[in-house]
Design an enzyme around this catalytic site. Structure first.
Site, PDB file in Angstrom:
ATOM      1  N   ASP A   8       0.870  -1.161   0.000  1.00 33.78           N
ATOM      2  CA  ASP A   8       0.000   0.000   0.000  1.00 33.78           C
ATOM      3  C   ASP A   8       0.917   1.223   0.000  1.00 33.78           C
ATOM      4  OD1 ASP A   8      -2.304   1.638   0.311  1.00 33.78           O
ATOM      5  OD2 ASP A   8      -2.005   1.644   2.479  1.00 33.78           O
ATOM      6  N   ASP A  10      -0.119   5.012   1.322  1.00 37.47           N
ATOM      7  CA  ASP A  10      -0.297   5.892   2.476  1.00 37.47           C
ATOM      8  C   ASP A  10      -0.290   5.104   3.781  1.00 37.47           C
ATOM      9  OD1 ASP A  10      -0.624   8.330   0.976  1.00 37.47           O
ATOM     10  OD2 ASP A  10      -2.535   7.502   0.308  1.00 37.47           O
TER      11      ASP A  10
END
Length: 262
Positions: A8, A10
């Site tokens: 991922d 953020d």
């Protein structure tokens, strides 16, 4: 098949939400003359909604549309959201370029290890692709960043916790779930990865420490860098021998182990 590591963005590559996305949203609101200023708590609640455009859409309540003289036509609202999001992304990428958001502990190290061992590298994120690439380049360096395949933004209609972006990544990369390890930071991201049948390591971030990570193969404070930024193990259902940092050998054990994703 090629072992593959999917991150991922953020909260994983960098802890971007509080110090990056939130001020970029608020700067955009101020420039647009809107009487909106999301607090830490408000934004933390909005993170349950996957995607920046989707969070912006929550602004269009009937009362606020009337008082702020916003358009009532859905297509006009969609166009306005797109303009706001483009401005917000520009503010955010400027902050990344200015070094405001350093990579999280262990990210550059584990990416270098994976690259040297011939692993595939990818990012799967609901953020805009420009934002993701800016964070990625800053977190791992330009050379390593070029080795990543990036799946970001509106590439799938249903965002996390739906598994769609990970299912897309599996198809596009041509890999099987058993060859992949995911690194996520949130319950939504974990649900998305598990929904695609992927083993997942969680590195908790500033907004996610108290979320439910049932089903994760490992939960840590970060991937860790010794000696200055060691990782703390928060949940270790497989009993991996981790002493301050998560190594590629740990991720390879998750990938090749006989356990199944819960």
């Amino acid at each position: 098949m090629t072992p593959t590591l999917i991150f991922d963005c953020d909260g994983v590559l960098a802890d971007t939400e509080r110090d990056g996305h939130l001020p970029a949203f608020n700067q955009t609101f101020a420039e647009a003359g809107l009487p909106i200023h999301w607090s830490d708590e408000e934004y933390g609640n909005l993170l349950a909604i996957g995607g920046g455009k989707e969070r912006l859409a929550t602004v269009f309540t009937p009362v606020f549309v009337e008082t702020a003289h916003l358009p009532t036509d859905p297509d006009e609202q969609k166009d306005l959201i797109a303009r706001w999001h483009k401005a917000k992304t520009a503010h955010y990428t400027t902050m990344v370029a200015d070094g405001v958001l350093p990579g999280r502990p262990g990210i550059a190290r584990i990416v270098a290890e994976a690259s040297a061992a011939g692993w595939g590298l990818a990012v799967a994120s609901t953020s805009a692709e420009a934002s993701v690439r800016a964070v990625l380049e800053h977190a791992v360096g330009d050379e390593l960043a070029t080795q990543f395949t990036v799946f970001a933004g509106d590439v799938v209609p249903a965002k996390k916790p739906a598994p769609d972006i990970y299912l897309l990544a599996l198809r596009e990369l041509g890999v099987h779930p058993e060859d992949v390890v995911v690194v996520e930071d949130s319950a939504n991201g974990l649900r998305a990865a598990l929904g695609a049948g992927l083993r997942t390591v969680v590195t908790v971030s500033s907004y996610t420490a108290d979320e439910d990570f049932t089903g994760a193969s490992l939960v840590v404070s970060s991937l860790g860098d010794l000696p200055d930024d060691p990782a703390t193990v928060l949940d270790n259902p497989l009993g991996l021998d981790i002493d301050g940092q998560v190594a590629l050998s740990h991720l390879d054990h998750l990938r090749t182990g006989s356990h199944s994703v819960r």
